[in-house]
Motif scaffolding. Structure first.
Motif, short mmCIF file in Angstrom:
data_model
loop_
_atom_site.label_atom_id
_atom_site.label_comp_id
_atom_site.label_asym_id
_atom_site.label_seq_id
_atom_site.Cartn_x
_atom_site.Cartn_y
_atom_site.Cartn_z
N CYS A 133 13.20 -18.93 -29.25
CA CYS A 133 12.15 -18.29 -30.03
C CYS A 133 12.25 -16.78 -29.88
CB CYS A 133 10.77 -18.78 -29.60
SG CYS A 133 10.30 -18.24 -27.94
N ASP A 178 9.45 -22.62 -32.55
CA ASP A 178 8.61 -21.86 -33.48
C ASP A 178 9.26 -21.93 -34.87
OD1 ASP A 178 6.95 -20.19 -34.88
OD2 ASP A 178 7.17 -18.47 -33.54
N ALA A 181 9.62 -18.77 -37.16
CA ALA A 181 10.61 -17.74 -36.85
C ALA A 181 11.99 -18.09 -37.40
CB ALA A 181 10.69 -17.52 -35.34
N ARG A 184 15.37 -15.65 -38.86
CA ARG A 184 15.29 -14.20 -38.68
C ARG A 184 16.52 -13.65 -37.98
NH1 ARG A 184 10.11 -11.65 -39.13
NH2 ARG A 184 8.66 -13.07 -40.18
N ASN A 189 14.86 -16.93 -44.15
CA ASN A 189 13.52 -17.21 -43.64
C ASN A 189 13.14 -18.66 -43.91
OD1 ASN A 189 12.53 -17.35 -46.36
ND2 ASN A 189 12.35 -15.11 -46.38
N THR A 214 4.42 -24.12 -35.82
CA THR A 214 4.69 -22.72 -36.07
C THR A 214 3.58 -21.86 -35.47
OG1 THR A 214 5.05 -21.02 -37.77
CG2 THR A 214 3.55 -22.82 -38.32
N TYR A 218 4.71 -15.34 -37.40
CA TYR A 218 5.85 -15.36 -38.32
C TYR A 218 5.59 -16.15 -39.59
CZ TYR A 218 8.01 -13.49 -34.16
OH TYR A 218 8.28 -12.71 -33.06
N GLU A 221 3.26 -13.74 -43.21
CA GLU A 221 3.82 -13.07 -44.38
C GLU A 221 4.32 -14.05 -45.44
OE1 GLU A 221 8.14 -11.59 -43.40
OE2 GLU A 221 6.89 -11.44 -41.58
#
Length: 553
Positions: A133, A178, A181, A184, A189, A214, A218, A221
């Motif tokens: 993560c 996670d 994430a 990234r 994404n 999650t 992250y 957005e």
């Protein structure tokens, strides 16, 4: 994640010639896969290792505990395999059975996704999309074991989705430390991945996708894009978003990198945009420095949302983490707060009002009582139905007949699809048998006018065993992934070439003998007779022709 690792290790060992057994006494070796999230998990590992050593069993310990705490006393004298070395588990087992102690812990490239696998539930594929993560939570030991974020490529994950759908999997669970994430580290994404995956799913919902846990930072957005994915007919409208505390002061001490207000934004947005959205969360009671006011804020947050699933745990200091060095809240207070929050949570009645509703469910498991089958609604609400195991792997519409605190009960109205097939049963079949029609294409069902032309419900059903999942949310012995292995007697190992030869059994020899014997059935005899007769006629014609030529000459 670690259950997926267990399935991969079991698959490789099975493919190599080992047999998994539920009887620890008859096993030649014990393989113990471990979780390091909480102290009780590691304590369970210690107990199993102690029993194994007492029984003089060769031991291999895998998972997060040896990866994150390789030098602890309990791991002395046993072989260990790290979380990124699971593709070498066969080597470790082989050497351990020879009396050697092996330690493979170096980090390397991610294990391949197409390794052999033995699923705990044949209808469920647990698909890791990344390891590690980007966070640095002060209480987390898993980061020590799993490390920094490492994501699988979109193409490799999509290919895996195609493969498991072809294998008849009915649910795909995305797993990750996670999920938000994801990508990234490789320039993509989560919405890109999810949209690529659902492009491979049938809009009929024959295979369902469940998005994994999650953390809020992250996903913030991408909330609208994630909401669109969760609205897809083949994606469960469910998400696990751990908040851990309702106090910003405690979240700062945890280094969680979000606020309570941001968590509320996630819940409010998804609930607004996704019909029937269900959200689960986690709470840690008694984190170092947590005051009465901090705890009161947590209780209020839980009361505000009345979520159907809240995983409540007491704080456990994990060795080597920053939180382990912080001033602890007295254990009596921690226990009191845990009991209080649990009482608040258990007072909720999240499923009241569902009686009489018609819901579509996906059935993938057998309940702990051995009587009911377990299905889930689009919002991943657990529905228990009284139906034969031939319905495992099917989707059905049900009428909710009653509700409980943790699940609801339903009766099957219509079966929509069966196991490896995506066919809709017609009304004639359903009136014949609502819960046990034959699942063979173009055949009448078992209670039709011509029952002999179809197999019975029991004969049609897949008879392989499916592990029962407790409905009370507590871990059973199976959940500890205590994989025991028993070596086949018929295996002969040639260590110099690292190959396996299996001595042919009597059955195999008889098959070979039959293969070498000519079987003369009536069709064979007729063909030979016809050929022979044609040959005689041809000879007679040639002879007559030859005699005419002689006469004319």
């Amino acid at each position: 994640m670690y259950q997926s690792d267990s399935e991969y290790m079991a698959g490789q060992l099975s493919a190599y010639g080992y047999t998994l057994t539920d009887n620890p006494e008859e096993a030649d070796l014990w393989l113990i896969n471990t979780c390091t999230v909480k102290s009780p998990s590691q304590s369970a590992m210690d107990t199993i290792i102690s029993k194994g050593k007492g029984a003089k069993k060769p031991l291999v310990v895998a998972g997060c505990v040896p990866q994150g705490s390789r030098n602890i006393k309990e791991l002395e004298g046993v072989s260990i395999v790290g979380v990124q070395q699971i593709d070498r588990v066969v080597e470790v087992v082989e050497e351990t059975l020879k009396g050697h102690e092996v330690r493979l812990l170096n980090r390397k490239t991610l294990p391949a996704l197409d390794l052999p696998k033995v699923r705990k539930n044949k209808f469920v594929e647990i698909l890791p999309i990344n390891v590690g993560c980007l966070g640095a939570c002060t209480y987390c030991k898993t980061k020590h074991a799993r490390g920094h974020l490492g994501s699988y490529t979109v193409d490799s994950l999509v290919q895996r989705v195609k493969t498991v759908i072809a294998e008849g999997v009915r649910e795909i669970w995305l797993s990750s430390e996670d999920t938000g994430a994801y990508g990234r580290d490789i320039g993509v994404n989560l919405p890109i991945l999810l949209n690529a995956m659902i492009a491979e799913l049938h809009s009929t919902g024959s295979t369902m996708l469940r998005v994994g846990m999650t953390n809020p930072p992250y996903i913030l957005e991408h909330l609208k894009e994630i909401a669109e994915v969760l609205c897809h007919p083949s994606v469960y409208s469910f998400l696990h978003v751990p908040v851990q505390s309702g106090s910003n002061a405690v979240l700062t001490a945890m280094n969680r990198e979000y606020t309570v207000e941001e968590f509320r934004t996630v819940v409010d947005t998804l609930t607004k945009l996704v019909p029937g959205m269900q959200i689960a969360t986690d709470i840690i009671c008694g984190f170092p420095g947590e005051t009465d006011d901090d705890f009161a804020q947590t209780v209020q947050l839980i009361k505000d949302y009345k979520l159907a699933q809240v995983h409540i745990s007491q704080f456990y200091p994990r060795p080597g983490t920053p939180a382990a060095r912080m001033k602890k809240v007295p254990s009596a207070i921690v226990k009191k707060r845990s009991r209080e929050l649990t009482a608040v949570f258990e007072s909720f009645t999240p499923y009241n009002g569902m009686e009489g509703l018609i819901e579509r469910i996906w059935i993938t498991d057998v309940a702990a009582d051995g009587t009911h089958l377990v299905g889930h609604t689009k919002g991943y609400i657990q529905v228990l139905v009284n139906a034969p195991e031939s319905l495992l792997g099917a989707s059905a519409t049900v009428r909710i007949t009653s509700v409980g605190r943790w699940s609801v009960f339903g009766e099957v109205i219509e079966v929509l699809s069966y196991n490896a097939q995506d066919r809709t049963l017609n009304k004639d079949e359903l009136s014949c048998s609502k819960v046990s029609p034959c699942d063979v294409n173009d055949e009448p069902c078992a209670c039709s006018k011509d029952p002999d032309s179809c197999c019975s419900a029991v004969q049609c059903a897949d008879t392989s065993e499916v592990a029962a999942i407790p409905n009370n949310g507590k871990q059973g012995e199976d959940d500890q992934n205590f994989d025991r292995l028993k070596k086949r007697n018929s295996l002969v190992l040639k260590s110099s070439e690292n190959t396996v030869l299996q001595e042919p059994t009597l059955k195999e020899e008889s098959i070979k003998a039959r293969a070498n014997t000519v079987q003369w059935n009536i069709v064979d005899k007729s063909l030979v007779a016809g050929i022979f007769l044609s040959f005689l006629i041809a000879v007679a014609c040639l002879s007559q022709l030859w005699s005419r030529k002689l006469m004319s000459s």
